[in-house]
Design a protein around this motif. Structure first.
Motif, mmCIF file in Angstrom:
data_model
loop_
_atom_site.group_PDB
_atom_site.id
_atom_site.type_symbol
_atom_site.label_atom_id
_atom_site.label_comp_id
_atom_site.label_asym_id
_atom_site.label_seq_id
_atom_site.Cartn_x
_atom_site.Cartn_y
_atom_site.Cartn_z
ATOM 1 N N UNK A 102 -19.743 -29.948 -6.617
ATOM 2 C CA UNK A 102 -20.571 -29.271 -7.611
ATOM 3 C C UNK A 102 -21.360 -28.182 -6.880
ATOM 4 N N UNK A 103 -22.227 -27.482 -7.593
ATOM 5 C CA UNK A 103 -22.956 -26.365 -6.976
ATOM 6 C C UNK A 103 -23.815 -26.820 -5.805
ATOM 7 N N UNK A 104 -24.416 -27.975 -5.916
ATOM 8 C CA UNK A 104 -25.248 -28.501 -4.833
ATOM 9 C C UNK A 104 -24.402 -28.759 -3.584
ATOM 10 N N UNK A 105 -23.228 -29.342 -3.779
ATOM 11 C CA UNK A 105 -22.324 -29.593 -2.658
ATOM 12 C C UNK A 105 -21.867 -28.289 -2.021
ATOM 13 N N UNK A 106 -21.554 -27.304 -2.855
ATOM 14 C CA UNK A 106 -21.113 -26.011 -2.334
ATOM 15 C C UNK A 106 -22.195 -25.377 -1.473
ATOM 16 N N UNK A 107 -23.442 -25.498 -1.913
ATOM 17 C CA UNK A 107 -24.543 -24.935 -1.122
ATOM 18 C C UNK A 107 -24.670 -25.657 0.219
ATOM 19 N N UNK A 108 -24.553 -26.969 0.193
ATOM 20 C CA UNK A 108 -24.609 -27.750 1.441
ATOM 21 C C UNK A 108 -23.475 -27.370 2.380
ATOM 22 N N UNK A 109 -22.343 -26.975 1.808
ATOM 23 C CA UNK A 109 -21.180 -26.586 2.614
ATOM 24 C C UNK A 109 -21.308 -25.176 3.182
ATOM 25 N N UNK A 110 -22.320 -24.421 2.744
ATOM 26 C CA UNK A 110 -22.535 -23.084 3.301
ATOM 27 C C UNK A 110 -22.346 -21.943 2.332
ATOM 28 N N UNK A 111 -22.086 -22.230 1.069
ATOM 29 C CA UNK A 111 -21.956 -21.175 0.059
ATOM 30 C C UNK A 111 -23.350 -20.961 -0.516
ATOM 31 N N UNK A 112 -24.064 -19.999 0.023
ATOM 32 C CA UNK A 112 -25.474 -19.802 -0.316
ATOM 33 C C UNK A 112 -25.712 -18.850 -1.485
ATOM 34 N N UNK A 113 -24.851 -17.851 -1.639
ATOM 35 C CA UNK A 113 -25.057 -16.862 -2.696
ATOM 36 C C UNK A 113 -24.726 -17.464 -4.057
ATOM 37 N N UNK A 114 -25.589 -17.211 -5.028
ATOM 38 C CA UNK A 114 -25.420 -17.831 -6.342
ATOM 39 C C UNK A 114 -24.157 -17.361 -7.057
ATOM 40 N N UNK A 115 -23.785 -16.107 -6.902
ATOM 41 C CA UNK A 115 -22.597 -15.591 -7.589
ATOM 42 C C UNK A 115 -21.327 -16.327 -7.186
ATOM 43 N N UNK A 116 -20.990 -16.331 -5.893
ATOM 44 C CA UNK A 116 -19.791 -17.053 -5.472
ATOM 45 C C UNK A 116 -19.878 -18.560 -5.743
ATOM 46 N N UNK A 117 -21.059 -19.113 -5.567
ATOM 47 C CA UNK A 117 -21.237 -20.547 -5.810
ATOM 48 C C UNK A 117 -20.976 -20.872 -7.278
ATOM 49 N N UNK A 118 -21.506 -20.063 -8.171
ATOM 50 C CA UNK A 118 -21.319 -20.270 -9.614
ATOM 51 C C UNK A 118 -19.859 -20.043 -9.990
ATOM 52 N N UNK A 119 -19.233 -19.013 -9.404
ATOM 53 C CA UNK A 119 -17.841 -18.716 -9.717
ATOM 54 C C UNK A 119 -16.932 -19.859 -9.258
ATOM 55 N N UNK A 120 -17.208 -20.420 -8.077
ATOM 56 C CA UNK A 120 -16.422 -21.559 -7.593
ATOM 57 C C UNK A 120 -16.620 -22.769 -8.494
ATOM 58 N N UNK A 121 -17.863 -23.035 -8.842
ATOM 59 C CA UNK A 121 -18.174 -24.173 -9.692
ATOM 60 C C UNK A 121 -17.474 -24.049 -11.049
ATOM 61 N N UNK A 122 -17.505 -22.861 -11.612
ATOM 62 C CA UNK A 122 -16.851 -22.618 -12.901
ATOM 63 C C UNK A 122 -15.337 -22.772 -12.772
ATOM 64 N N UNK A 123 -14.767 -22.283 -11.674
ATOM 65 C CA UNK A 123 -13.318 -22.399 -11.470
ATOM 66 C C UNK A 123 -12.906 -23.860 -11.308
ATOM 67 N N UNK A 124 -13.721 -24.642 -10.609
ATOM 68 C CA UNK A 124 -13.446 -26.072 -10.457
ATOM 69 C C UNK A 124 -13.473 -26.741 -11.826
ATOM 70 N N UNK A 125 -14.493 -26.438 -12.590
ATOM 71 C CA UNK A 125 -14.624 -27.016 -13.918
ATOM 72 C C UNK A 125 -13.446 -26.621 -14.807
ATOM 73 N N UNK A 126 -13.082 -25.365 -14.774
ATOM 74 C CA UNK A 126 -11.968 -24.884 -15.588
ATOM 75 C C UNK A 126 -10.657 -25.510 -15.134
ATOM 76 N N UNK A 127 -10.489 -25.714 -13.840
ATOM 77 C CA UNK A 127 -9.263 -26.331 -13.348
ATOM 78 C C UNK A 127 -9.151 -27.752 -13.905
ATOM 79 N N UNK A 128 -10.259 -28.478 -13.889
ATOM 80 C CA UNK A 128 -10.244 -29.846 -14.407
ATOM 81 C C UNK A 128 -9.974 -29.885 -15.912
ATOM 82 N N UNK A 129 -10.277 -28.829 -16.599
ATOM 83 C CA UNK A 129 -10.035 -28.761 -18.039
ATOM 84 C C UNK A 129 -8.711 -28.069 -18.357
#
Length: 94
Positions: A37-64
């Motif tokens: 999730x976004x919190x995990x992505x930040x812990x992994x080093x994805x600090x910028x909100x844009x890429x973090x949000x885009x990754x989170x949305x892509x993960x969510x969309x993939x699951x759907x």
């Protein structure tokens, strides 16, 4: 949607392949990435909100089983709706 070949291909598909080395340095492969999730992505080093949000949305969309690519307008709307659904699901869990 077919299963992506690997994390690099997944990130390339959403235009964020430059973040592959960051995730790879944390031993994050595609299977792990798809659980973050976004919190995990930040812990992994994805600090910028844009890429973090885009990754989170892509993960969510993939699951759907939603497409990861489309017109820019469709992507924005689909990402917004996906984030709204995710927030509602989190509220329901509480």
């Amino acid at each position: 949607m077919p299963y992506p070949a690997d994390l690099k291909a997944f990130l390339n598909n959403i235009g964020l392949s430059k973040y592959y080395p960051v995730l790879e340095s944390q031993d994050i492969d595609l299977d792990v990435f798809l659980t973050l999730d976004e919190s995990d992505l930040e812990k992994a080093g994805i600090k910028l909100i844009g890429p973090k949000r885009k990754m989170s949305a892509a993960i969510s969309r993939w699951h759907k089983n939603a497409p990861l690519i489309g017109t820019p307008e469709e992507q924005v709307y689909a990402n917004y709706m996906s984030n709204q659904v995710e927030k509602l699901e989190q509220e329901l869990e509480k």
